[in-house]
Design a protein around this motif. Structure first.
Motif, PDB file in Angstrom:
ATOM      1  N   GLY A  62       0.819  -1.203   0.000  1.00 35.61           N
ATOM      2  CA  GLY A  62       0.000   0.000   0.000  1.00 35.61           C
ATOM      3  C   GLY A  62       0.853   1.253   0.000  1.00 35.61           C
ATOM      4  O   GLY A  62       0.531   2.251  -0.660  1.00 35.61           O
ATOM      5  N   GLU A  63       1.976   1.213   0.711  1.00 32.65           N
ATOM      6  CA  GLU A  63       2.886   2.345   0.726  1.00 32.65           C
ATOM      7  C   GLU A  63       3.476   2.585  -0.660  1.00 32.65           C
ATOM      8  O   GLU A  63       3.616   3.735  -1.107  1.00 32.65           O
ATOM      9  N   HIS A  64       3.805   1.522  -1.365  1.00 33.62           N
ATOM     10  CA  HIS A  64       4.334   1.650  -2.724  1.00 33.62           C
ATOM     11  C   HIS A  64       3.292   2.263  -3.662  1.00 33.62           C
ATOM     12  O   HIS A  64       3.626   3.125  -4.490  1.00 33.62           O
ATOM     13  N   TYR A  65       2.048   1.806  -3.562  1.00 36.21           N
ATOM     14  CA  TYR A  65       1.010   2.351  -4.438  1.00 36.21           C
ATOM     15  C   TYR A  65       0.761   3.833  -4.157  1.00 36.21           C
ATOM     16  O   TYR A  65       0.529   4.624  -5.084  1.00 36.21           O
ATOM     17  N   VAL A  66       0.804   4.218  -2.896  1.00 37.40           N
ATOM     18  CA  VAL A  66       0.620   5.627  -2.549  1.00 37.40           C
ATOM     19  C   VAL A  66       1.772   6.464  -3.110  1.00 37.40           C
ATOM     20  O   VAL A  66       1.552   7.534  -3.701  1.00 37.40           O
ATOM     21  N   MET A  67       2.998   5.985  -2.948  1.00 40.38           N
ATOM     22  CA  MET A  67       4.145   6.714  -3.481  1.00 40.38           C
ATOM     23  C   MET A  67       4.115   6.747  -5.006  1.00 40.38           C
ATOM     24  O   MET A  67       4.516   7.737  -5.623  1.00 40.38           O
ATOM     25  N   LEU A  68       3.632   5.678  -5.620  1.00 42.73           N
ATOM     26  CA  LEU A  68       3.513   5.652  -7.076  1.00 42.73           C
ATOM     27  C   LEU A  68       2.490   6.673  -7.554  1.00 42.73           C
ATOM     28  O   LEU A  68       2.712   7.385  -8.548  1.00 42.73           O
ATOM     29  N   ALA A  69       1.365   6.765  -6.846  1.00 42.36           N
ATOM     30  CA  ALA A  69       0.359   7.769  -7.191  1.00 42.36           C
ATOM     31  C   ALA A  69       0.912   9.177  -7.031  1.00 42.36           C
ATOM     32  O   ALA A  69       0.510  10.105  -7.744  1.00 42.36           O
ATOM     33  N   SER A  70       1.848   9.337  -6.126  1.00 43.89           N
ATOM     34  CA  SER A  70       2.424  10.649  -5.861  1.00 43.89           C
ATOM     35  C   SER A  70       3.559  10.998  -6.811  1.00 43.89           C
ATOM     36  O   SER A  70       3.619  12.108  -7.343  1.00 43.89           O
ATOM     37  N   GLY A  72       5.202   8.627  -9.406  1.00 42.74           N
ATOM     38  CA  GLY A  72       5.452   7.911 -10.645  1.00 42.74           C
ATOM     39  C   GLY A  72       6.564   6.884 -10.489  1.00 42.74           C
ATOM     40  O   GLY A  72       7.111   6.670  -9.399  1.00 42.74           O
ATOM     41  N   TYR A  73       6.913   6.232 -11.596  1.00 42.81           N
ATOM     42  CA  TYR A  73       7.872   5.129 -11.570  1.00 42.81           C
ATOM     43  C   TYR A  73       9.317   5.616 -11.543  1.00 42.81           C
ATOM     44  O   TYR A  73       9.722   6.468 -12.337  1.00 42.81           O
ATOM     45  N   LEU A  74      10.080   5.042 -10.629  1.00 39.56           N
ATOM     46  CA  LEU A  74      11.522   5.218 -10.542  1.00 39.56           C
ATOM     47  C   LEU A  74      11.950   6.679 -10.459  1.00 39.56           C
ATOM     48  O   LEU A  74      13.074   7.029 -10.824  1.00 39.56           O
ATOM     49  N   ASN A  75      11.054   7.523  -9.977  1.00 38.02           N
ATOM     50  CA  ASN A  75      11.395   8.927  -9.770  1.00 38.02           C
ATOM     51  C   ASN A  75      11.820   9.134  -8.323  1.00 38.02           C
ATOM     52  O   ASN A  75      11.285   8.502  -7.417  1.00 38.02           O
ATOM     53  N   PRO A  76      12.754  10.029  -8.080  1.00 36.19           N
ATOM     54  CA  PRO A  76      13.126  10.317  -6.687  1.00 36.19           C
ATOM     55  C   PRO A  76      11.977  11.022  -5.977  1.00 36.19           C
ATOM     56  O   PRO A  76      11.147  11.666  -6.636  1.00 36.19           O
ATOM     57  N   PRO A  77      11.830  10.873  -4.674  1.00 34.86           N
ATOM     58  CA  PRO A  77      12.830  10.251  -3.797  1.00 34.86           C
ATOM     59  C   PRO A  77      12.617   8.767  -3.568  1.00 34.86           C
ATOM     60  O   PRO A  77      13.480   8.109  -2.989  1.00 34.86           O
ATOM     61  N   HIS A  78      11.485   8.205  -4.013  1.00 34.03           N
ATOM     62  CA  HIS A  78      11.146   6.843  -3.586  1.00 34.03           C
ATOM     63  C   HIS A  78      11.489   5.758  -4.598  1.00 34.03           C
ATOM     64  O   HIS A  78      11.553   4.585  -4.238  1.00 34.03           O
ATOM     65  N   LYS A  79      11.671   6.147  -5.876  1.00 32.03           N
ATOM     66  CA  LYS A  79      12.081   5.174  -6.897  1.00 32.03           C
ATOM     67  C   LYS A  79      11.160   3.948  -6.924  1.00 32.03           C
ATOM     68  O   LYS A  79      11.609   2.798  -6.818  1.00 32.03           O
ATOM     69  N   VAL A  80       9.852   4.182  -7.061  1.00 30.74           N
ATOM     70  CA  VAL A  80       8.889   3.075  -6.988  1.00 30.74           C
ATOM     71  C   VAL A  80       9.078   2.127  -8.165  1.00 30.74           C
ATOM     72  O   VAL A  80       9.204   2.540  -9.322  1.00 30.74           O
ATOM     73  N   SER A  81       9.063   0.841  -7.874  1.00 32.37           N
ATOM     74  CA  SER A  81       9.343  -0.204  -8.856  1.00 32.37           C
ATOM     75  C   SER A  81       8.220  -0.361  -9.886  1.00 32.37           C
ATOM     76  O   SER A  81       7.043  -0.307  -9.540  1.00 32.37           O
ATOM     77  N   PRO A  82       8.573  -0.620 -11.163  1.00 30.88           N
ATOM     78  CA  PRO A  82       7.567  -0.934 -12.183  1.00 30.88           C
ATOM     79  C   PRO A  82       6.880  -2.280 -11.976  1.00 30.88           C
ATOM     80  O   PRO A  82       5.999  -2.639 -12.756  1.00 30.88           O
TER      81      PRO A  82
END
Length: 400
Positions: A62-70, A72-82
């Motif tokens: 859920g944390e990954h999906y929230v960061m992805l919504a915020s 996008g993919y592989l963008n700093p600061p969280h670098k969310v995985s595709p």
């Protein structure tokens, strides 16, 4: 016509009542357990939202999906995985933007939970109508209750894709089997593949639905090309953005996921399960009488829980080949086969307790076998058992 309207109204009311009752049960239980059970040392902290409790449903993926919504993919600061598919976070961000709210992690986390809660009754309704069309009202109602109170159904409260995928996949099979609308079925399947890669398995029951009624559908077999369209669009995006259309698969290495094969998976899972039982029976655990220590031991016995659910699922899949239409049986088999074919060395059945939630035909099979007192006993036991993984999840201990 009047009988038809009453049937649809009755189904909608039953589903809504089951949904509200089960969601309130887990929302209340989750808040109480989060306040009672010590938080895992793993805890990294999630920002509070109104009432200080909704954030407990944005842990782990859920944390990954929230960061992805915020971000996008592989963008700093969280670098969310595709590895996380795009449809759900797109809907979360769109909902927040549509209603004019901030696009902060706190707000997006709240919208993620709300979206899951709103989509869950949609998925339940389609499950109800599929079961009703083949096995009658009693089985339809039992199927809904068995799914709503399954030991891991608290994930339908979370900022996860379970509710969305259930709504789209069950909706697709409802359109094909009940409404006999192959175009709608394939469009919904296309959306499902943008939420999870396993949505591509819908091609099997949709193809069989066309084949069984091929004289009526004829050239409409071309609609089947729409079924994997979401996956194809995501792969095209990854190719354009990162140069690798299969990056969603390769990114799984981040969690050490790899093809293992069912035999190896079950062998390792059995050994891990025995180790988990040994930890629970450790005399030192009883001597300490610490709730936090017990929670850690239960989290360490996660594979034991997963293995028990696997035995249940495999049994129901086998029975399903004598109970369900072939398309539903094959679709369910494929959904169950994935988590026992791709695991990690530490957790060979990683994700299985959660993945079973969207393999909804197994609940129809179970509903055909349970009635009366046995059904109520199962539901009470299932709801009681579910409090254990629920407690682990809301206190930052990995469940699935």
């Amino acid at each position: 016509m009047e009988d038809g309207k009453r049937a649809y109204f009755g189904a909608a009311v039953f589903v809504l009542v089951a949904c509200v009752a089960s969601r309130l049960f887990y929302l209340a239980a989750g808040a109480l357990l989060a306040a009672t059970v010590p938080v895992s040392p793993f805890h990294r902290g999630t920002a509070d939202v109104p009432f200080g409790t909704t954030n407990i449903w944005t842990h782990w993926d859920g944390e990954h999906y929230v960061m992805l919504a915020s971000d996008g993919y592989l963008n700093p600061p969280h670098k969310v995985s595709p590895a996380f598919f795009p449809l759900y976070p797109l809907l979360v961000r769109s909902a927040a933007a549509l209603f004019g709210g901030p696009l902060s992690r706190e707000a997006l986390g709240l919208w993620g939970v709300l979206l899951s809660l709103l989509l869950f009754p949609v998925g339940l309704y389609f499950v109800y109508k599929i079961a009703e069309s083949g096995w009658g009202v009693r089985v339809a109602r039992a199927s809904v209750l068995l799914l709503a109170f399954f030991p891991t159904s608290f994930f339908f409260n979370a900022a996860y894709t379970e509710s969305l995928f259930l709504a789209l996949s069950a909706g697709s099979l409802w359109a094909a089997r009940v409404r006999k609308d192959l175009l709608l079925a394939c469009l919904l399947a296309g959306l499902a593949t943008a939420a999870r890669n396993v949505g591509v398995f819908l091609l099997v029951p949709l193809f069989l639905a066309w084949f069984e009624d091929r004289e009526r559908y004829g050239w409409r077999a071309t609609y089947l090309a729409l079924a994997p369209s979401g996956l194809a669009a995501y792969a095209a995006y990854l190719w354009w953005r990162f140069g690798d259309p299969l990056l969603f698969y390769g990114a799984q290495e981040q969690w050490s996921r790899q093809p293992t094969g069912p035999v190896t998976t079950v062998r390792v899972a059995l050994q891990n399960a025995l180790d988990g039982v040994a930890r629970l029976l450790d005399p030192q655990l009883r001597a300490e009488s610490s709730l936090g220590r017990l929670a850690e031991a239960l989290a360490g016995a996660q594979t034991t829980f997963s293995l028990l659910l696997l035995v249940l699922a495999v049994t129901l899949v086998a029975v399903g080949f004598r109970t369900l239409p072939l398309g539903l049986s094959l679709y369910t088999l494929l959904l169950v086969a994935v988590p026992i074919s791709f695991g990690t060395p530490v957790d060979p059945l990683m994700g299985l307790p959660r993945y079973l939630l969207v393999a909804f035909p197994i609940f129809i099979v179970l509903a055909t076998r349970l009635e009366g007192r046995s059904l109520y006993t199962w539901l009470v036991a299932s709801a009681a058992v579910s409090l254990v993984p629920c407690a682990l999840f809301v206190t930052w201990r990995f469940v699935a």
